[in-house]
Scaffold this motif. Structure first.
Motif, PDB file in Angstrom:
ATOM      1  N   ALA A   1       0.865  -1.186   0.000  1.00  0.00           N
ATOM      2  CA  ALA A   1       0.000   0.000   0.000  1.00  0.00           C
ATOM      3  C   ALA A   1       0.890   1.222   0.000  1.00  0.00           C
ATOM      4  O   ALA A   1       1.978   1.226   0.591  1.00  0.00           O
ATOM      5  CB  ALA A   1      -0.912   0.002   1.220  1.00  0.00           C
ATOM      6  N   MET A   2       0.432   2.261  -0.670  1.00  0.00           N
ATOM      7  CA  MET A   2       1.281   3.432  -0.908  1.00  0.00           C
ATOM      8  C   MET A   2       0.727   4.682  -0.232  1.00  0.00           C
ATOM      9  O   MET A   2      -0.486   4.919  -0.240  1.00  0.00           O
ATOM     10  CB  MET A   2       1.410   3.660  -2.412  1.00  0.00           C
ATOM     11  CG  MET A   2       2.532   4.590  -2.808  1.00  0.00           C
ATOM     12  SD  MET A   2       3.070   4.201  -4.498  1.00  0.00           S
ATOM     13  CE  MET A   2       4.193   5.534  -4.806  1.00  0.00           C
ATOM     14  N   VAL A   3       1.623   5.450   0.339  1.00  0.00           N
ATOM     15  CA  VAL A   3       1.292   6.754   0.908  1.00  0.00           C
ATOM     16  C   VAL A   3       1.945   7.793  -0.006  1.00  0.00           C
ATOM     17  O   VAL A   3       3.159   7.777  -0.219  1.00  0.00           O
ATOM     18  CB  VAL A   3       1.814   6.888   2.343  1.00  0.00           C
ATOM     19  CG1 VAL A   3       1.525   8.293   2.883  1.00  0.00           C
ATOM     20  CG2 VAL A   3       1.177   5.836   3.245  1.00  0.00           C
ATOM     21  N   PHE A   4       1.129   8.693  -0.535  1.00  0.00           N
ATOM     22  CA  PHE A   4       1.587   9.608  -1.584  1.00  0.00           C
ATOM     23  C   PHE A   4       2.054  10.944  -1.012  1.00  0.00           C
ATOM     24  O   PHE A   4       1.687  11.341   0.089  1.00  0.00           O
ATOM     25  CB  PHE A   4       0.456   9.852  -2.592  1.00  0.00           C
ATOM     26  CG  PHE A   4       0.016   8.616  -3.322  1.00  0.00           C
ATOM     27  CD1 PHE A   4       0.621   8.235  -4.509  1.00  0.00           C
ATOM     28  CD2 PHE A   4      -1.012   7.834  -2.821  1.00  0.00           C
ATOM     29  CE1 PHE A   4       0.217   7.089  -5.187  1.00  0.00           C
ATOM     30  CE2 PHE A   4      -1.428   6.682  -3.489  1.00  0.00           C
ATOM     31  CZ  PHE A   4      -0.808   6.317  -4.673  1.00  0.00           C
ATOM     32  N   GLN A   5       2.795  11.656  -1.826  1.00  0.00           N
ATOM     33  CA  GLN A   5       3.321  12.965  -1.448  1.00  0.00           C
ATOM     34  C   GLN A   5       2.201  13.965  -1.172  1.00  0.00           C
ATOM     35  O   GLN A   5       2.273  14.749  -0.233  1.00  0.00           O
ATOM     36  CB  GLN A   5       4.206  13.454  -2.593  1.00  0.00           C
ATOM     37  CG  GLN A   5       4.892  14.771  -2.358  1.00  0.00           C
ATOM     38  CD  GLN A   5       5.814  15.131  -3.518  1.00  0.00           C
ATOM     39  OE1 GLN A   5       6.130  14.301  -4.358  1.00  0.00           O
ATOM     40  NE2 GLN A   5       6.236  16.374  -3.563  1.00  0.00           N
ATOM     41  N   HIS A   6       1.148  13.933  -2.000  1.00  0.00           N
ATOM     42  CA  HIS A   6       0.088  14.940  -1.881  1.00  0.00           C
ATOM     43  C   HIS A   6      -1.214  14.339  -1.346  1.00  0.00           C
ATOM     44  O   HIS A   6      -2.310  14.718  -1.774  1.00  0.00           O
ATOM     45  CB  HIS A   6      -0.145  15.609  -3.235  1.00  0.00           C
ATOM     46  CG  HIS A   6       1.019  16.450  -3.679  1.00  0.00           C
ATOM     47  ND1 HIS A   6       1.355  17.635  -3.076  1.00  0.00           N
ATOM     48  CD2 HIS A   6       1.954  16.246  -4.640  1.00  0.00           C
ATOM     49  CE1 HIS A   6       2.422  18.147  -3.654  1.00  0.00           C
ATOM     50  NE2 HIS A   6       2.807  17.326  -4.604  1.00  0.00           N
ATOM     51  N   TYR A   7      -1.102  13.358  -0.465  1.00  0.00           N
ATOM     52  CA  TYR A   7      -2.215  12.777   0.298  1.00  0.00           C
ATOM     53  C   TYR A   7      -3.201  11.989  -0.571  1.00  0.00           C
ATOM     54  O   TYR A   7      -3.561  10.866  -0.254  1.00  0.00           O
ATOM     55  CB  TYR A   7      -2.991  13.818   1.128  1.00  0.00           C
ATOM     56  CG  TYR A   7      -2.203  15.013   1.595  1.00  0.00           C
ATOM     57  CD1 TYR A   7      -0.942  14.871   2.165  1.00  0.00           C
ATOM     58  CD2 TYR A   7      -2.703  16.309   1.455  1.00  0.00           C
ATOM     59  CE1 TYR A   7      -0.208  15.968   2.579  1.00  0.00           C
ATOM     60  CE2 TYR A   7      -1.981  17.410   1.874  1.00  0.00           C
ATOM     61  CZ  TYR A   7      -0.736  17.225   2.434  1.00  0.00           C
ATOM     62  OH  TYR A   7      -0.023  18.312   2.832  1.00  0.00           O
ATOM     63  N   ASN A   8      -3.719  12.617  -1.660  1.00  0.00           N
ATOM     64  CA  ASN A   8      -4.668  11.959  -2.562  1.00  0.00           C
ATOM     65  C   ASN A   8      -5.900  11.415  -1.846  1.00  0.00           C
ATOM     66  O   ASN A   8      -6.414  10.350  -2.188  1.00  0.00           O
ATOM     67  CB  ASN A   8      -3.981  10.801  -3.322  1.00  0.00           C
ATOM     68  CG  ASN A   8      -2.998  11.303  -4.378  1.00  0.00           C
ATOM     69  OD1 ASN A   8      -2.609  12.471  -4.340  1.00  0.00           O
ATOM     70  ND2 ASN A   8      -2.597  10.452  -5.292  1.00  0.00           N
ATOM     71  N   LEU A   9      -6.396  12.151  -0.849  1.00  0.00           N
ATOM     72  CA  LEU A   9      -7.638  11.752  -0.187  1.00  0.00           C
ATOM     73  C   LEU A   9      -8.827  12.123  -1.060  1.00  0.00           C
ATOM     74  O   LEU A   9      -8.754  13.051  -1.876  1.00  0.00           O
ATOM     75  CB  LEU A   9      -7.766  12.455   1.169  1.00  0.00           C
ATOM     76  CG  LEU A   9      -6.669  12.192   2.197  1.00  0.00           C
ATOM     77  CD1 LEU A   9      -6.952  12.976   3.474  1.00  0.00           C
ATOM     78  CD2 LEU A   9      -6.514  10.708   2.493  1.00  0.00           C
ATOM     79  N   PHE A  10      -9.933  11.388  -0.883  1.00  0.00           N
ATOM     80  CA  PHE A  10     -11.172  11.749  -1.577  1.00  0.00           C
ATOM     81  C   PHE A  10     -11.763  12.969  -0.874  1.00  0.00           C
ATOM     82  O   PHE A  10     -12.134  12.887   0.300  1.00  0.00           O
ATOM     83  CB  PHE A  10     -12.164  10.591  -1.549  1.00  0.00           C
ATOM     84  CG  PHE A  10     -11.698   9.380  -2.313  1.00  0.00           C
ATOM     85  CD1 PHE A  10     -11.558   9.416  -3.695  1.00  0.00           C
ATOM     86  CD2 PHE A  10     -11.401   8.194  -1.656  1.00  0.00           C
ATOM     87  CE1 PHE A  10     -11.130   8.303  -4.408  1.00  0.00           C
ATOM     88  CE2 PHE A  10     -10.968   7.075  -2.358  1.00  0.00           C
ATOM     89  CZ  PHE A  10     -10.838   7.125  -3.736  1.00  0.00           C
ATOM     90  N   PRO A  11     -11.866  14.116  -1.558  1.00  0.00           N
ATOM     91  CA  PRO A  11     -12.283  15.350  -0.874  1.00  0.00           C
ATOM     92  C   PRO A  11     -13.730  15.328  -0.376  1.00  0.00           C
ATOM     93  O   PRO A  11     -14.071  16.031   0.569  1.00  0.00           O
ATOM     94  CB  PRO A  11     -12.087  16.431  -1.945  1.00  0.00           C
ATOM     95  CG  PRO A  11     -12.114  15.705  -3.251  1.00  0.00           C
ATOM     96  CD  PRO A  11     -11.545  14.345  -2.981  1.00  0.00           C
TER      97      PRO A  11
END
Length: 244
Positions: free
Chosen positions: A84-94
């Motif tokens: 599973a990956m944690v991204f630089q810019h969070y990439n959460l569903f707003p």
């Protein structure tokens, strides 16, 4: 836990990874450092097949992806479940709250009931210090809090390996510490982690080994104390001197 053999990745005429060979043991924390454009993020994305390598193979746990032949979608899906990956810019569903963001993966991928997924998501958000922010939307959270939701979301998939792509580089300096502390706690629990970062203090404190990459190759790999006090390769010395 991870075995990478002869990994190449090209984008058109540009060869970004030039034959990566790497073995990572279960429970190890490997930190990858290097200049921009060295192939660090591409390597990480290949580990999750967010980028399909041009050739070579990757094994995670008991699942192997051999890129010398075409991979069926089912094989790719099974392989992706290992990490599973944690991204630089969070990439959460707003449009989703913190707890909904963390629940989404287990419901969609693992077919958990919403009740089960919610219970698990709540436990994970408490674990990363956000038990009081379950029903907050991303825009109501600081960058550090959003990144901690991202870490909880990745953990919810129960991966064998956690991949972190410069998880603090988009944060204000005062928020970096809270994210690194969560990562240190995870490392203490024995989770296998591959971390691309510019945070040398984190690498020194937490990494089992540090890898220095440049121009698509692994130039040097050693214990943090050796990497930061007595690097062997001239290119490594040049890079680390620029950070002083």
């Amino acid at each position: 836990m991870i075995s990478i053999n002869g990994l190449h990745k090209q984008f058109g005429d540009l060869e970004v990874l030039k034959g990566i060979d790497l073995q990572i043991n279960k429970g190890e924390v490997i930190v990858v450092i290097g200049p921009s454009g060295s192939g660090k993020t591409t390597l990480l994305r290949c580990l999750n097949i967010l980028e399909v390598p041009t050739s070579g193979s990757i094994t995670i746990d008991d699942q192997t992806a051999d890129f010398s032949k075409s991979l069926p979608k089912r094989s790719i899906d099974l392989f992706r479940k290992k990490s599973a990956m944690v991204f630089q810019h969070y990439n959460l569903f707003p449009h989703m709250t913190a707890i909904q963001n963390v629940m989404e993966g287990p419901v969609i991928v693992k077919k958990l009931s919403k009740a089960e997924a919610r219970k698990k998501a709540e436990q994970l958000l408490i674990k990363v210090g956000l038990g009081d922010k379950l029903d907050f939307y991303p825009h109501q959270l600081s960058g550090g809090q959003q990144q901690r939701v991202g870490i909880a979301r990745a953990l919810a998939l129960e991966p064998k390996v956690m991949l972190f792509d410069e998880p603090t580089s988009a944060l204000d300096p005062e928020l970096v510490g809270e994210v690194l502390q969560v990562m240190k706690d995870l490392a203490g629990e024995g989770i296998t982690m591959v971390v691309v970062t510019h945070e040398m203090r984190f690498a020194n404190d937490v990494a089992d080994e540090v890898i220095f990459m440049d121009q698509g190759k692994i130039i040097e790999r050693s214990k943090p104390v050796d990497m930061f006090t007595n690097p062997k390769e001239e290119r490594t010395k040049q890079f680390l001197n620029l950070l002083q």
